[in-house]
Design a protein around this motif. Sequence first.
Motif, PDB file in Angstrom:
ATOM      1  N   GLN A 155      21.822  77.547  23.889  1.00 23.05           N
ATOM      2  CA  GLN A 155      23.000  77.220  24.684  1.00 23.05           C
ATOM      3  C   GLN A 155      23.580  78.471  25.344  1.00 23.05           C
ATOM      4  OE1 GLN A 155      22.618  76.540  21.367  1.00 23.05           O
ATOM      5  NE2 GLN A 155      23.582  74.586  20.792  1.00 23.05           N
ATOM      6  N   LYS A 210      23.363  79.979  18.393  1.00 16.10           N
ATOM      7  CA  LYS A 210      22.965  79.225  19.589  1.00 16.10           C
ATOM      8  C   LYS A 210      21.490  78.835  19.478  1.00 16.10           C
ATOM      9  CE  LYS A 210      26.258  81.881  22.376  1.00 16.10           C
ATOM     10  NZ  LYS A 210      26.419  82.771  23.554  1.00 16.10           N
ATOM     11  N   ALA A 265      28.299  78.722  22.873  1.00 15.50           N
ATOM     12  CA  ALA A 265      28.246  78.048  21.570  1.00 15.50           C
ATOM     13  C   ALA A 265      29.204  76.862  21.549  1.00 15.50           C
ATOM     14  CB  ALA A 265      28.604  79.033  20.460  1.00 15.50           C
TER      15      ALA A 265
END
Length: 297
Positions: A178, A174, A181
């Motif tokens: 994020q 990530k 993912a």
Amino acid sequence: MKNIFTYSTAVVLGLALVATPEADAQQFSKRKQYNSIGFSLNAMNYFGDLTPVTSFTSLRLGATRVGAGISITRRFYPRVSGRLGLSYGRISGDDSFASDQDPDARFRNNRNMNFRNDILEASAVAIVDLIENRNNYLKRPDFVPYVFAGVAGFYHNPQGLDKNGNYVDLQPLKTEGQATAYGKTQFSIPFGGGIRYRINRNFDASLEIGWRKTFTDYLDDTGGKYAQLSSLTTPAALYFGNGITKSQAGDYSNFTGQNVVGGTPRGDSGNKTDWYIVTGVTLNYILTPRIKNPKFR
């Protein structure tokens, strides 16, 4: 990109509608339909954040990688066939080689990202021949240009080269902070064209180029903004999400080793999705149709 995709798809669909009227279905009997099996050798490239310039036509020939595929095609009408395919190949990119003569070259060189991505694709496309064949496979034309479009699903897994020379899976890291993912399984719209050549009774060879319009910006693991350092919780995530970037003074004062400011651009904001392109040579073997003799009573 949108115009190329829209116009190409419209052409294929339009030709398909023109090429398959009811009269064709009546005149092209099932006895003239046939199947073929194809084996392909492909070259793969990609368009995205790690190409020389942020343009759909930009690619780096040095990043071309070899792939292969297998397919089965069914001819349904004088112009129209359906093809199911399975292919494997690799795309790659590297800022240290791709930052050429671009206004953002300094930025891209300092970003210093690299990736490779193995792609396994399953596709279903409609093929429209621009020269029709109302006869059986024995009387097919010697040269036939064609266009195609369809749908595909693919599995991908981008990897980056770390400072120790090892490739590391990027999706679980990530790298842009994020919450979730991005998916490794995605869909694409394949479209393109080619030319087919008759070798002999049962063999055809074709040269084809096809674009894949994807719905992800993470074929290269680069698509948004730099993450906040607090969200990069492992050494690998910290390296690929931040530390891989070079130090740079002047206009790029944000780039200071492992202290790139979170929230600053990392990917190209104008390139919302990545694309990949497959150029291939295919050898097709036509399976001789079984001729059913009429039954007499």
